[in-house]
Design a protein around this motif. Structure first.
Motif, PDB file in Angstrom:
ATOM      1  N   SER A  37       5.512   3.922   1.180  1.00 26.58           N
ATOM      2  CA  SER A  37       4.085   3.974   1.529  1.00 26.58           C
ATOM      3  C   SER A  37       3.613   5.410   1.697  1.00 26.58           C
ATOM      4  O   SER A  37       2.512   5.773   1.253  1.00 26.58           O
TER       5      SER A  37
ATOM      6  N   SER B  63       0.798   7.448  -0.446  1.00 29.04           N
ATOM      7  CA  SER B  63      -0.338   8.109   0.186  1.00 29.04           C
ATOM      8  C   SER B  63      -0.483   9.543  -0.311  1.00 29.04           C
ATOM      9  O   SER B  63      -1.591   9.986  -0.639  1.00 29.04           O
TER      10      SER B  63
ATOM     11  N   ALA C 166      -2.366   3.463   2.400  1.00 26.35           N
ATOM     12  CA  ALA C 166      -0.916   3.668   2.331  1.00 26.35           C
ATOM     13  C   ALA C 166      -0.390   4.351   3.589  1.00 26.35           C
ATOM     14  O   ALA C 166       0.708   4.039   4.073  1.00 26.35           O
TER      15      ALA C 166
ATOM     16  N   GLU D 223      -0.179   1.883   6.379  1.00 23.52           N
ATOM     17  CA  GLU D 223       0.970   1.009   6.112  1.00 23.52           C
ATOM     18  C   GLU D 223       2.275   1.710   6.474  1.00 23.52           C
ATOM     19  O   GLU D 223       3.198   1.094   7.021  1.00 23.52           O
TER      20      GLU D 223
ATOM     21  N   THR E  28       0.099  -0.887  -2.317  1.00 22.11           N
ATOM     22  CA  THR E  28      -0.258   0.531  -2.194  1.00 22.11           C
ATOM     23  C   THR E  28       0.656   1.398  -3.052  1.00 22.11           C
ATOM     24  O   THR E  28       0.202   2.379  -3.650  1.00 22.11           O
TER      25      THR E  28
END
Length: 400
Positions: free
Chosen positions: A13, A17, A51, A54, A212
């Motif tokens: 994640s 991101s 993301a 998460e 994501t």
């Protein structure tokens, strides 16, 4: 082992991101004024935030912390609305984007589901610890969650269909190559989301959420399109596109069979049509007389290029518009003829001025004839008076 899996999935994640954050800024600074770049930037920022929340959720140390990050992710629906908006711009659906209702249909559901997710505790359970970290499950009978999932996959499917249709319709080979990667990029999160966050939660099947991470596939595909096929890049091609869309004269691109492939905003505004009503139609549809369109087509085929052919457009409401039409054939690199481009200059004001000038000239000629006729009549009458004076033995009154 349990702790390692949590770290691994949390890192997935976090990496997603970072990638979204990087590509969003990279694309934005390619051309900060272009709307397409701006919407892609917003898309990437929303994905980066999704993301990151998460990442924080998965490796949270307590249920309280997990709940906080779980609730912080309430803006996730906008990560699905931005792709549809992006695709509408990318596929050049200008007539659709001019309608304010479009923005309501795209963003209103995202707003409703975002705050519904935050304020209505009937969509999902509290975070539950799994081997990949804290996760969630759908509450049985949660109609709002089911509606939101239908919306999510409808939006995703629609964006994908728009991309495929654009690929099939677009003329430029470069744009076709760009479209391939955009379609591939959008396919990855849609397919992944369906199999990890679509039906499994509804069926209470425990699968790690990978949507994501899959969205990074979109960023990678777009990144490749940027480097290899100049997507989003400020090039002579994008400059030409902007000039075409902002020029005052009407422009149309027609294939070798006389079918309209593209028009600019000026032509749409002048004739009152939407883009969908014109593209794909025979060129003759635009002209007041069908023969005019055929004559222009013949001129292209015979002369390759011509200037200032005066004819008339016909608007959607049936009104005629005087234009001066110029054009040239379009050939690809090997010289093969593929169509032609035409530019129509609105000469309605000039025609009105010419008509008014003609009326004034005609009026002047009539007045001149009347004046000259009067002068000749006076000369003749003076002569007759002088002759009568001579007969009467009087001195002529007008003789000199």
């Amino acid at each position: 082992m349990h702790g390692i899996m949590i770290i691994v999935f949390a890192l997935f994640s976090l990496i997603g991101s970072v990638i979204c954050l990087f590509f969003g800024n990279f694309v934005y600074y390619q051309n900060r004024k272009q709307l397409l770049n701006k919407i892609f930037f917003l898309l990437c920022m929303s994905l980066a935030f999704w993301a990151f929340t998460e990442f924080m959720l998965r490796q949270a140390e307590s249920l309280e912390t997990a709940n906080f990050w779980f609730n912080m992710n309430f803006l996730w629906p906008f990560s699905l609305a931005f792709p549809l908006h992006f695709m509408l711009i990318y596929t050049e659906k200008t007539s659709v984007l001019k309608n304010k209702l479009t923005y309501l249909l795209v963003y209103a559901p995202a707003f409703i589901f975002s705050f519904g997710d935050l304020l209505v505790p009937s969509m999902r359970t509290e975070p539950i610890m799994e081997f990949w970290g804290y996760s969630y499950y759908v509450l049985e009978g949660s109609w709002m969650y089911l509606v939101s999932e239908v919306w999510v996959f409808t939006v995703g499917f629609l964006a994908l269909v728009l991309g495929i249709m654009y690929y099939r319709q677009v003329y430029s080979e470069e744009k076709k190559r760009q479209a391939k990667f955009v379609i591939l990029g959008f396919s990855i999160p849609i397919i992944t989301g369906f199999f990890t966050e679509g039906f499994p939660p509804v069926l209470q099947i425990k699968i790690p959420e990978l949507t994501t991470l899959a969205f990074t596939g979109l960023c990678v595909c777009v990144g490749y399109a940027i480097f290899e096929h100049k997507l989003f890049v400020f090039t002579p091609a994008t400059v030409a596109e902007n000039i075409i869309e902002t020029m005052n004269d009407s422009l149309l691109l027609v294939d070798k069979h006389g079918i309209i492939m593209k028009v600019n905003h000026s032509l749409l505004n002048l004739l009152g049509y939407s883009e969908d009503e014109i593209v794909g139609q025979p060129m003759e549809k635009l002209f007041a007389e069908e023969q005019s369109g055929k004559n222009i087509n013949n001129k292209f085929l015979e002369n390759k290029t011509f200037d200032n052919y005066e004819t008339k457009y016909k608007t959607k409401t049936g009104e005629n518009v005087d234009i001066s039409f110029s054009g040239s054939t379009v050939n690809i690199k090997d010289g093969t003829f593929v169509g032609f481009i035409g530019i129509g200059h609105n000469i309605t004001d000039r025609k009105k001025a010419e008509e008014k000038l003609k009326e004034k000239i005609d009026e002047l000629e009539k007045y001149k004839k009347l004046t000259v006729g009067r002068e000749l009549k006076m000369i003749e009458m003076k002569k007759e008076i002088d002759e009568l004076c001579n007969k009467l033995g009087e001195k002529p009154r007008y003789a000199r």
